[in-house]
Design an enzyme around this catalytic site. Structure first.
Site, PDB file in Angstrom:
ATOM      1  N   HIS A 212       5.743   5.930  11.247  1.00 46.78           N
ATOM      2  CA  HIS A 212       5.185   5.833   9.901  1.00 46.78           C
ATOM      3  C   HIS A 212       4.308   7.080   9.711  1.00 46.78           C
ATOM      4  CE1 HIS A 212       3.869   4.176   6.229  1.00 46.78           C
ATOM      5  NE2 HIS A 212       3.367   3.028   6.617  1.00 46.78           N
TER       6      HIS A 212
ATOM      7  N   LYS B 250      27.887  -4.369  -3.582  1.00 47.32           N
ATOM      8  CA  LYS B 250      29.342  -4.156  -3.676  1.00 47.32           C
ATOM      9  C   LYS B 250      29.908  -3.523  -2.417  1.00 47.32           C
ATOM     10  CE  LYS B 250      28.894  -2.981  -8.589  1.00 47.32           C
ATOM     11  NZ  LYS B 250      29.045  -1.835  -9.516  1.00 47.32           N
TER      12      LYS B 250
ATOM     13  N   ARG C   1      11.479   3.467   2.786  1.00 43.67           N
ATOM     14  CA  ARG C   1      11.024   2.551   3.834  1.00 43.67           C
ATOM     15  C   ARG C   1      12.172   1.618   4.150  1.00 43.67           C
ATOM     16  NH1 ARG C   1       5.751  -1.170   4.446  1.00 43.67           N
ATOM     17  NH2 ARG C   1       4.944   0.881   4.955  1.00 43.67           N
TER      18      ARG C   1
ATOM     19  N   ARG D 102       0.794  -1.220   0.000  1.00 43.20           N
ATOM     20  CA  ARG D 102       0.000   0.000   0.000  1.00 43.20           C
ATOM     21  C   ARG D 102       0.834   1.281   0.000  1.00 43.20           C
ATOM     22  NH1 ARG D 102      -3.263  -3.800   1.755  1.00 43.20           N
ATOM     23  NH2 ARG D 102      -1.328  -4.597   2.596  1.00 43.20           N
ATOM     24  N   THR D 103       1.811   1.339   0.867  1.00 37.10           N
ATOM     25  CA  THR D 103       2.575   2.587   0.968  1.00 37.10           C
ATOM     26  C   THR D 103       3.289   2.837  -0.353  1.00 37.10           C
ATOM     27  OG1 THR D 103       2.836   2.159   3.318  1.00 37.10           O
ATOM     28  CG2 THR D 103       4.257   3.848   2.374  1.00 37.10           C
TER      29      THR D 103
HETATM   30  C1  NCD Z   1       1.764  -0.984   8.070  1.00 32.96           C
HETATM   31  C2  NCD Z   1       3.276  -0.885   8.155  1.00 32.96           C
HETATM   32  O1  NCD Z   1       3.967  -1.210   7.210  1.00 32.96           O
HETATM   33  O2  NCD Z   1       3.707  -0.440   9.202  1.00 32.96           O
HETATM   34  N1  NCD Z   1       1.331  -1.178   6.756  1.00 32.96           N
HETATM   35  C3  NCD Z   1       1.124  -0.074   5.975  1.00 32.96           C
HETATM   36  O3  NCD Z   1       2.016   0.706   5.720  1.00 32.96           O
HETATM   37  N2  NCD Z   1      -0.124   0.136   5.552  1.00 32.96           N
HETATM   38  C4  NCD Z   1       1.178  -1.930   9.035  1.00 32.96           C
HETATM   39  C5  NCD Z   1       1.681  -3.337   9.084  1.00 32.96           C
HETATM   40  O4  NCD Z   1       2.532  -3.749   8.313  1.00 32.96           O
HETATM   41  O5  NCD Z   1       1.182  -4.056   9.946  1.00 32.96           O
END
Ligand code: NCD
Length: 360
Positions: free
Chosen positions: A175, A121, A142, A92-93
């Site tokens: 997040h 490397k 991320r 999703r993100t």
């Molecule tokens: C969440 C995350 O990655 O922290 N997912 C997301 O970004 N929608 C929640 C999760 O992974 O449980």
């Protein structure tokens, strides 16, 4: 990559000292010309910003529905390019950021792992990020490590070519853009009942390692009269740093392991999954904690206006039969992520006036 950890991990002078500072003292470092530049912590958002961003997301959503509106949006930022650096799993993100970029006409590059980049490397992640900055105007990252987005922003801000870094999830820490979409969802779902101010919110599940509930808790200081109920197994209780923050800002909260008793008394229920990936030995974490699952029969026990949320991905936490209930907001919530992230990118590149002008 592991093999090179020793040789690539050179120290950056000053980083440790910066990292240890209280967040309040670091906020200015991530701003430029009086506005947000890097988005690292949820504590960077104030009420005015949140309200404006939600309004902007509503406008983007409206424009995107028509061909002429979509064209207008796509002509806002064709001169900007974004890099999505996602070295921790994401559906999703990643997709919502990618589509948010498409909506505004940005071009997007991506890296979804370190196995095909020069990190094999022995290049350090910081040098890799610096390389991205040579080619693009925005980096979304991320990473499994807490503090990673902060460190890359800190490194880039000291170079000749700083580009904004957006934290798409930094380990079990924060997040912040998920918290934005959660706020946007709460405000929309509560439109008929006076908005988020004054509401009672339960957060359920792995509150210890879940970064979404941590970031969302920080944002509660922006709302009047909100109260929180943390519902978790004893081992996954919310950490002290968040509880201290809530106390400092006068936000009432309670903690319990009795999910059933909480159901009738809250306006929103935010479910989360157990974050096994952060366990020292994930094989030991096979327990699913059924007492913390939302089942079909619970629908009769929650209030008629209760909002049921989940950042997703879901495992067992919400029975699929619940999805059809109008109070199940999680599929709307994930779509809201695209609109609010588009609004955030538009804000960062100062494109909001052109959007709002369409409605003047
Ligand atoms: C969440 C995350 O990655 O922290 N997912 C997301 O970004 N929608 C929640 C999760 O992974 O449980």
């Amino acid at each position: 990559m592991e093999r090179f950890a020793e040789t690539t991990r050179q120290t950056y002078e000053g980083w440790e000292e910066f990292y240890r500072k209280p967040v309040d003292e670091k906020l200015d470092f991530f701003r430029k010309d009086g506005r947000l530049f890097d988005v690292i912590f949820a504590q960077q958002f104030d009420r005015r910003f949140l309200d404006e961003l939600c309004r902007l997301a509503d406008k983007i959503r409206l424009l995107a529905k028509t061909k002429s509106g979509a064209l207008l949006l796509s002509r806002l930022l064709p001169h900007k390019r974004a890099m999505l650096y996602f070295v921790q799993p994401s559906t999703r993100t990643f997709l919502s950021f990618q589509n948010a970029c498409y909506l505004l006409g940005l071009r997007v590059s991506e890296s979804r792992g370190t196995s095909t980049s020069s990190e094999v490397k022995g290049e350090s992640p910081e040098d890799t990020i610096r390389t991205f900055a040579s080619y693009v105007d925005l980096i979304v990252c991320r990473h499994p490590e807490a503090g990673f987005a902060e460190k890359t922003a800190w490194v880039l801000n000291q170079t000749e070519r700083p580009v904004p870094v957006l934290n798409g999830g930094s380990g079990p820490d924060q997040h912040p853009t998920q918290a934005l979409l959660d706020i946007y969802t709460l405000e929309r779902e509560f439109q008929a009942t006076g908005g988020l101010d004054g509401k009672r919110i339960a957060m359920v599940g792995d509150l210890k390692r879940g970064r979404t509930v941590r970031s969302l808790s920080y944002l509660m200081k922006n709302y009047r009269g909100v109260s929180l109920t943390f519902v978790s197994p004893e081992v996954f209780r919310m950490k002290d740093d968040i509880k201290q923050f809530l106390r400092k800002h006068g936000i009432p909260f309670t903690e319990t392991d009795d999910f059933e008793s909480v159901l009738p008394h809250v306006d929103a229920i935010y479910m989360t999954r157990i974050q096994n990936e952060y366990a020292s030995d994930p094989r030991n974490e096979t327990e699913t904690y059924p007492d913390f699952h939302f089942r079909r029969e619970h629908l009769a026990r929650i209030s008629p206006h209760c909002v049921l949320m989940h950042p997703l991905p879901r495992r067992y936490e919400i029975e699929v039969a619940v999805d059809k209930d109008p109070r199940a907001a999680y599929w709307r919530q994930e779509r809201n992520g695209m609109w609010i992230r588009a609004a955030l990118i538009a804000h960062i590149f100062r494109a909001e006036e052109e959007i709002l002008a369409e409605f003047a």
